[in-house]
Design an enzyme around this catalytic site. Structure first.
Site, PDB file in Angstrom:
ATOM      1  CE  LYS A   1      -2.205  -0.984   3.721  1.00 32.39           C
ATOM      2  NZ  LYS A   1      -1.443  -2.394   4.056  1.00 32.39           N
TER       3      LYS A   1
ATOM      4  NE  ARG B   1      -4.641  -1.439   9.593  1.00 27.87           N
ATOM      5  CZ  ARG B   1      -3.222  -0.746   9.246  1.00 27.87           C
ATOM      6  NH1 ARG B   1      -3.233   0.464   8.620  1.00 27.87           N
ATOM      7  NH2 ARG B   1      -2.512  -1.657   8.974  1.00 27.87           N
TER       8      ARG B   1
ATOM      9  NE  ARG C   1       6.829  -2.554   6.115  1.00 27.54           N
ATOM     10  CZ  ARG C   1       5.976  -2.661   6.187  1.00 27.54           C
ATOM     11  NH1 ARG C   1       5.212  -1.999   5.303  1.00 27.54           N
ATOM     12  NH2 ARG C   1       4.936  -3.543   7.025  1.00 27.54           N
TER      13      ARG C   1
ATOM     14  NE  ARG D   1       1.793  -4.887  11.321  1.00 20.68           N
ATOM     15  CZ  ARG D   1       2.706  -4.668  10.592  1.00 20.68           C
ATOM     16  NH1 ARG D   1       4.007  -5.625  10.779  1.00 20.68           N
ATOM     17  NH2 ARG D   1       2.639  -4.008   9.376  1.00 20.68           N
TER      18      ARG D   1
ATOM     19  NE  ARG E   1       6.257  -0.552  10.222  1.00 21.11           N
ATOM     20  CZ  ARG E   1       5.004  -0.534   9.521  1.00 21.11           C
ATOM     21  NH1 ARG E   1       5.203  -0.010   8.445  1.00 21.11           N
ATOM     22  NH2 ARG E   1       3.975  -1.301   9.920  1.00 21.11           N
TER      23      ARG E   1
HETATM   24  P1  ADP Z   1       0.728  -1.918   7.419  1.00 18.48           P
HETATM   25  O1  ADP Z   1       0.320  -1.675   6.305  1.00 18.48           O
HETATM   26  O2  ADP Z   1       2.153  -2.679   7.345  1.00 18.48           O
HETATM   27  O3  ADP Z   1      -0.066  -2.832   8.387  1.00 18.48           O
HETATM   28  P2  ADP Z   1       0.623   0.544   8.837  1.00 18.48           P
HETATM   29  O4  ADP Z   1       1.777   1.534   9.006  1.00 18.48           O
HETATM   30  O5  ADP Z   1      -0.422   0.873   7.864  1.00 18.48           O
HETATM   31  O6  ADP Z   1       1.337  -0.733   8.337  1.00 18.48           O
HETATM   32  O7  ADP Z   1      -0.030   0.612  10.357  1.00 18.48           O
HETATM   33  C1  ADP Z   1       0.994   0.090  11.490  1.00 18.48           C
HETATM   34  C2  ADP Z   1       0.229   0.000  12.538  1.00 18.48           C
HETATM   35  O8  ADP Z   1      -0.483   1.262  12.985  1.00 18.48           O
HETATM   36  C3  ADP Z   1      -1.139  -0.828  12.511  1.00 18.48           C
HETATM   37  O9  ADP Z   1      -0.656  -2.149  13.037  1.00 18.48           O
HETATM   38  C4  ADP Z   1      -2.100  -0.212  13.780  1.00 18.48           C
HETATM   39  O10 ADP Z   1      -1.589  -0.725  15.002  1.00 18.48           O
HETATM   40  C5  ADP Z   1      -1.665   1.267  13.602  1.00 18.48           C
HETATM   41  N1  ADP Z   1      -2.749   1.746  12.684  1.00 18.48           N
HETATM   42  C6  ADP Z   1      -2.396   2.326  11.375  1.00 18.48           C
HETATM   43  N2  ADP Z   1      -3.753   2.775  10.842  1.00 18.48           N
HETATM   44  C7  ADP Z   1      -4.699   2.494  11.857  1.00 18.48           C
HETATM   45  C8  ADP Z   1      -6.226   2.337  11.742  1.00 18.48           C
HETATM   46  N3  ADP Z   1      -6.752   3.046  10.586  1.00 18.48           N
HETATM   47  N4  ADP Z   1      -6.698   1.918  12.763  1.00 18.48           N
HETATM   48  C9  ADP Z   1      -6.239   1.392  13.787  1.00 18.48           C
HETATM   49  N5  ADP Z   1      -4.817   1.273  13.923  1.00 18.48           N
HETATM   50  C10 ADP Z   1      -3.994   1.729  12.901  1.00 18.48           C
HETATM   51  P1  ADP Z   2       2.436  -1.808   3.294  1.00 19.98           P
HETATM   52  O1  ADP Z   2       2.138  -0.374   3.241  1.00 19.98           O
HETATM   53  O2  ADP Z   2       1.015  -2.249   2.531  1.00 19.98           O
HETATM   54  O3  ADP Z   2       2.464  -2.578   4.434  1.00 19.98           O
HETATM   55  P2  ADP Z   2       4.688  -1.429   1.661  1.00 19.98           P
HETATM   56  O4  ADP Z   2       4.378  -0.628   0.662  1.00 19.98           O
HETATM   57  O5  ADP Z   2       5.393  -0.842   3.159  1.00 19.98           O
HETATM   58  O6  ADP Z   2       3.314  -2.246   2.231  1.00 19.98           O
HETATM   59  O7  ADP Z   2       5.573  -2.682   1.353  1.00 19.98           O
HETATM   60  C1  ADP Z   2       6.237  -3.833   1.886  1.00 19.98           C
HETATM   61  C2  ADP Z   2       7.473  -4.229   1.528  1.00 19.98           C
HETATM   62  O8  ADP Z   2       7.350  -5.014   0.286  1.00 19.98           O
HETATM   63  C3  ADP Z   2       8.616  -3.273   1.437  1.00 19.98           C
HETATM   64  O9  ADP Z   2       9.645  -3.711   1.789  1.00 19.98           O
HETATM   65  C4  ADP Z   2       8.252  -3.094   0.064  1.00 19.98           C
HETATM   66  O10 ADP Z   2       9.604  -2.659  -0.584  1.00 19.98           O
HETATM   67  C5  ADP Z   2       7.977  -4.305  -0.641  1.00 19.98           C
HETATM   68  N1  ADP Z   2       7.195  -4.523  -1.881  1.00 19.98           N
HETATM   69  C6  ADP Z   2       6.181  -3.509  -2.150  1.00 19.98           C
HETATM   70  N2  ADP Z   2       5.417  -3.824  -3.327  1.00 19.98           N
HETATM   71  C7  ADP Z   2       6.015  -4.875  -3.886  1.00 19.98           C
HETATM   72  C8  ADP Z   2       6.066  -5.816  -5.069  1.00 19.98           C
HETATM   73  N3  ADP Z   2       4.876  -5.558  -5.705  1.00 19.98           N
HETATM   74  N4  ADP Z   2       6.738  -6.618  -5.076  1.00 19.98           N
HETATM   75  C9  ADP Z   2       7.877  -6.693  -4.359  1.00 19.98           C
HETATM   76  N5  ADP Z   2       8.117  -6.327  -3.243  1.00 19.98           N
HETATM   77  C10 ADP Z   2       7.295  -5.310  -2.946  1.00 19.98           C
END
Ligand code: ADP
Ligand code: ADP
Ligand code: ZN
Length: 215
Positions: free
Chosen positions: A14, A89, A128, A172, A161
């Site tokens: 994302k 979410r 990541r 998660r 992270r």
């Molecule tokens: P990822 O896409 O890898 O799950 P995010 O950066 O979107 O990571 O979110 C990291 C953490 O931040 C989540 O596991 C949660 O604890 C918190 N968080 C982010 N967005 C929300 C949301 N809309 N509602 C509740 N918690 C959130």
């Molecule tokens: P999210 O915000 O959904 O948690 P990220 O955009 O941070 O996900 O991506 C998670 C990890 O996967 C990062 O290390 C990123 O560089 C890698 N990544 C994202 N998209 C792709 C893809 N299409 N193919 C391979 N690796 C990817």
């Protein structure tokens, strides 16, 4: 003018796609996770509360997140639309967000639902690495920096992270299944959803999104 939501499990890409979209379509990228991490770094009261949940892989309480987002979206820079990454979410967040939009006479353009297998998600999240200074995201295999462990942009040492440790990632994913995946049905009901296959490479995923968003 577009208001877009990026929906999908942790690690699906994302944030990565949001950067590409925001550049091409000149849309403001708002990531609730990034906002929380910035608050944690600055040691604000919001950061202190969010950290307790985030480090356990749990969601931050709905009211807190909704208040934060509703405030952020009234800033002037959101007038021409935005791209929400990581919000809503939960069904509660989506319902409250919908009524908030409605009260302002606004509407979502589309909800992009990005999906990939759990195996891929675990590999992406655990591999990541992020730059603590400029926020750029890398992956140790699929998207490595030019010099191992160092940000291409600003030369800062990359970090992992805390919530990307394998056990927390699995937690998660479970939280996603239980609390976030019901949103797919919710938005299918509103006719706003579009499916994106998150499994292929970055640019292939981006092409699917561009086809959905138009030129
Ligand atoms: P990822 O896409 O890898 O799950 P995010 O950066 O979107 O990571 O979110 C990291 C953490 O931040 C989540 O596991 C949660 O604890 C918190 N968080 C982010 N967005 C929300 C949301 N809309 N509602 C509740 N918690 C959130
Ligand atoms: P999210 O915000 O959904 O948690 P990220 O955009 O941070 O996900 O991506 C998670 C990890 O996967 C990062 O290390 C990123 O560089 C890698 N990544 C994202 N998209 C792709 C893809 N299409 N193919 C391979 N690796 C990817
Ligand atoms: Zn950097």
């Amino acid at each position: 003018m577009k208001r877009v939501v990026l929906l999908g499990p942790p690690g699906v890409g994302k944030g990565t796609q949001a950067e590409l979209i925001s550049e091409k379509y000149n849309m403001l990228h708002i990531s609730t996770g990034d906002i929380f991490r910035a608050n944690i770094k600055e040691g604000t009261p919001l950061g202190k509360t969010a950290k307790e949940y985030m480090e356990k892989g749990l969601l931050v309480p709905d009211e807190l997140v909704c208040d934060l987002v509703e405030d952020r979206l009234t800033w002037d820079d959101c007038k021409d639309g935005y791209l929400l990454d990581g919000f809503p979410r939960t069904v509660y967040q989506a319902e409250r967000f919908d009524s908030w939009l409605k009260s302002r006479g606004e509407d979502l353009s589309v909800v992009l639902d990005i999906q990939a297998s759990d195996e891929l998600l675990i590999g992406r999240a655990t591999g990541r690495r992020v730059c603590p200074a400029c926020g750029k995201t890398y992956h140790i295999v699929s998207n490595p920096p030019k010099t191992e462990g160092i940000c291409d942009n600003c030369g800062t040492a990359l970090i992992q992270r805390a919530d990307d440790a394998e056990e927390t990632v699995k937690k998660r994913l479970k939280v996603y299944q239980d609390q976030t995946s019901p949103l797919i049905e919710y938005y299918t009901g509103t006719g706003k959803i579009a499916e994106v296959d998150g499994a292929p490479g970055l640019m292939e995923v981006f092409e699917q999104i561009c086809a959905l968003l138009g030129e």
